[in-house]
Enzyme design. Structure first.
Site, PDB file in Angstrom:
ATOM      1  CD  GLU A 179      -2.711   1.343   2.461  1.00 13.29           C
ATOM      2  OE1 GLU A 179      -3.363   2.397   2.653  1.00 13.29           O
ATOM      3  OE2 GLU A 179      -2.751   0.369   3.217  1.00 13.29           O
ATOM      4  CE  LYS A 191      -4.292 -17.956  13.047  1.00 12.98           C
ATOM      5  NZ  LYS A 191      -3.853 -18.629  14.280  1.00 12.98           N
ATOM      6  CG  ASP A 202      -0.718 -16.658  12.314  1.00  6.15           C
ATOM      7  OD1 ASP A 202      -1.133 -16.305  11.189  1.00  6.15           O
ATOM      8  OD2 ASP A 202      -1.154 -17.658  12.910  1.00  6.15           O
ATOM      9  CG  HIS A 256      -4.051   7.493  -0.212  1.00  2.00           C
ATOM     10  ND1 HIS A 256      -3.821   6.148  -0.184  1.00  2.00           N
ATOM     11  CD2 HIS A 256      -4.135   7.888   1.079  1.00  2.00           C
ATOM     12  CE1 HIS A 256      -3.792   5.721   1.062  1.00  2.00           C
ATOM     13  NE2 HIS A 256      -3.993   6.758   1.857  1.00  2.00           N
TER      14      HIS A 256
END
Length: 587
Positions: A265, A397, A473, A571
């Site tokens: 990004e 998670k 992770d 951006h």
């Protein structure tokens, strides 16, 4: 014949330890003799030539005789059963027999004697028939069998001398064909070949043939595939390139850190870097680890809700904690049980174990300790049935209230005071504008959306980037991104106090992806590579503070850009490519 006896002599010497004089060197054999030796071997059947057989006394052919007695057996059996049923209905004694019944009974006995004698004796003989001790060469052999590998004399005869893969070990094209056809499962290539790089290459080419799609843009070279075997990834075909940028220096607790961020990004690293600069020139940030403990919550079912309540009371009783800790702590020299918290749903009990795990993230460590305790509990609660080692009360998670309230992994709070002139010159905004935006966006807006742990601008952006760079992770970004960002004016409204509170940052500096070369290098850059020798767990705690400090910098910069109306422009400048991608694709 001399060659054959030599071979047999060698075999006897090997198996029976019978010493015999050495045989002279053997001369080369002709192709015809080699073909004879290559022929499959079978047991020699005892010779019956010239000996009389029992079937010679039968006037009819054997198959007709067998058919006759089979027919006789079933016919007379049916006749007798039918007659006996009529006698029972008419109350006639069964022992009174007519001539036809006597004849049928005699025929039944004769057929039974014949069938038992013919088939039964043959079966008994087959049991006691000795196994062949000698061998003869079979003459009827196909041409394909002649091409099979031949064992030289003196070597053990084995049906499978080498596997298909070993036959093809020098030819990747043949292996690819075998994988495509399904003869060799793709997941077995590493174990069969013993070469992880070659296995990945063969699997990759097979995949391209099966799908008809090219993987030319996915790199294969330049990666240590041995390092991921049995640890990080199964059935690899290459690796994905993610650029790593550096934000910083981040001045945190008096120490400067250059923070690696792996992301695709645009503008993310640049924005975080601006936040780091604002924090640095304002004197740095302070970060505190409030709690450090990984959790696992199995779900068990017991006979009744009353029994579930008794088990809950037993587990949460402080008098029993030491016993449970002793059982739990046997699983690891670093795993130390900290607390046990239970929740009941009917007769089902969810037991949330929390333990310290040293510098490891610790999921495997806590799971082993939990298994030890469950085995121990079976002695006092034999009616307890373990439904699952994880009952989602951990919770792993997933965005959950239990993690948001109780914490999981490292619970961290990080704060900084940004000077007024820094807010104006570096961040291009004002303190009142930031405070108002934070209240309306991060607090009120998130509440209206029903956010769970999402009272922030983009904490997950920074957490994901640091996780990828340091071998964490990626899926645990979900709960690790739980964050509430607070801003308020201090020092008579001139300066800005900003803080981020993150109750469940799940990180480690050993195990998993941290062992890979690139991720290990990033951990080394931060000074937290591997396990701490001085204080177990300190490296992972420092990493958690770096994550929180980086989130603080990212929140500060993004909120300032939104407040100043710079988000879209930044951006468009950093997150848009000016390259003609159509030309790159066509080439």
């Amino acid at each position: 014949m001399g060659l054959m006896f030599s071979c047999l002599s060698l075999s006897i010497n090997h198996s029976g330890n019978i010493h015999s004089p050495p045989t002279p060197p053997l001369l080369p054999l002709s192709d015809k003799k080699m073909d004879v030796l290559r022929r499959p071997i079978k047991p020699i059947k005892p010779s019956t030539a010239g000996e009389p057989k029992a079937s010679d006394a039968i006037p009819l052919p054997l198959y007709l005789t067998n058919g006759l007695f089979f027919t006789m057996f079933f016919s007379v059996m049916y006749f007798l059963l039918h007659r006996w049923r009529e006698k029972i209905r008419n109350s006639v004694p069964l022992h009174i027999l007519t001539f036809s019944e006597l004849a049928a009974l005699a025929s039944l006995i004769a057929s039974v004697v014949y069938l038992v004698g013919f088939f039964g004796i043959e079966f008994v003989q087959s049991i006691f028939r000795p196994s062949p001790d000698s061998w003869e060469i079979e003459d009827d052999i196909s041409e394909s069998d002649k091409n099979k590998p031949f064992n030289p004399c003196g070597q053990p005869l084995a049906p499978n001398i080498m596997s298909t893969v070993e036959h093809m070990s020098t030819d990747d094209d043949e292996l690819i064909k075998l994988v495509v056809s399904g003869s060799i499962p793709s997941y077995t290539l590493e174990s069969k070949l013993g070469d992880c790089k070659r296995a990945a290459s063969i699997r990759r080419n097979a995949l391209q043939q099966i799908t008809g799609k090219s993987l030319s843009g996915l790199p294969l070279e330049g990666f240590d595939y041995d390092s991921i075997l049995g640890q990080c990834c199964e059935m690899p075909v290459g690796y994905v390139q993610i650029p790593v940028g550096i934000a910083g220096p981040l001045l945190l607790n008096g120490t400067e850190f250059s923070v690696p961020m792996a992301t695709t990004e645009g503008c993310l690293v640049a924005s975080t870097n601006r936040g780091c600069k604002a924090i640095y020139v304002s004197g740095g940030a302070t970060c505190i680890v409030l709690k450090d403990g990984m959790t696992r919550a199995p779900v068990v079912r017991i006979g009744s809700a009353k029994r579930a309540a008794e088990l809950k009371q037993f587990l949460e009783d402080p008098l029993n904690f030491e016993t449970l800790a002793d059982v739990f702590n046997k699983s690891s020299r670093f795993g130390r049980l900290q607390s046990v918290q239970c929740a009941i749903a009917g007769k089902n009990l969810y037991i949330r174990f929390c333990c310290a795990t040293g510098d490891a993230m610790g999921m495997n460590m806590v799971s082993k300790g939990v298994q030890n305790v469950l085995d121990f509990l079976h002695d006092d609660f034999p009616d307890m049935d373990v439904i699952g080692i994880s009952g989602n009360y951990c919770a792993d998670k997933k965005p959950t209230a239990v993690n948001w309230i109780e914490g999981r992994g490292k619970s961290v709070v990080c704060e900084a005071v940004i000077k007024e002139h820094v807010v104006q010159k570096v961040l291009k905004t004002t303190v009142p504008a930031l405070v108002e935006l934070n209240m309306l966006k991060n607090l009120t807006g998130s509440a209206l959306a029903g956010a769970l742990g999402g009272f922030n601008a983009h904490a997950s952006n920074i957490v994901s980037a640091v996780f990828l760079a340091t071998g964490q992770d990626p899926a645990q970004n979900i709960e690790s991104s739980h964050c509430i960002t607070m801003m308020e004016a201090v020092n008579d409204g001139k300066d800005l106090h900003i803080s981020v509170t993150m109750p469940s940052i799940e990180v480690g500096t050993v195990g998993g992806g941290t062992q890979l070369a690139s991720q290990s290098a990033c951990l080394n850059l931060l000074g937290v590579k591997g396990a701490s020798k001085d204080e177990p767990g300190s490296n992972s705690r420092v990493l958690a503070t770096i994550v929180a400090g980086s989130v603080l910098a990212g929140e500060l910069s993004l909120m300032s850009a939104i407040s100043a109306g710079q988000l879209v422009n930044s951006h468009m400048k950093y997150n848009r490519s000016s390259r003609d991608m159509s030309k790159l694709t066509s080439s």
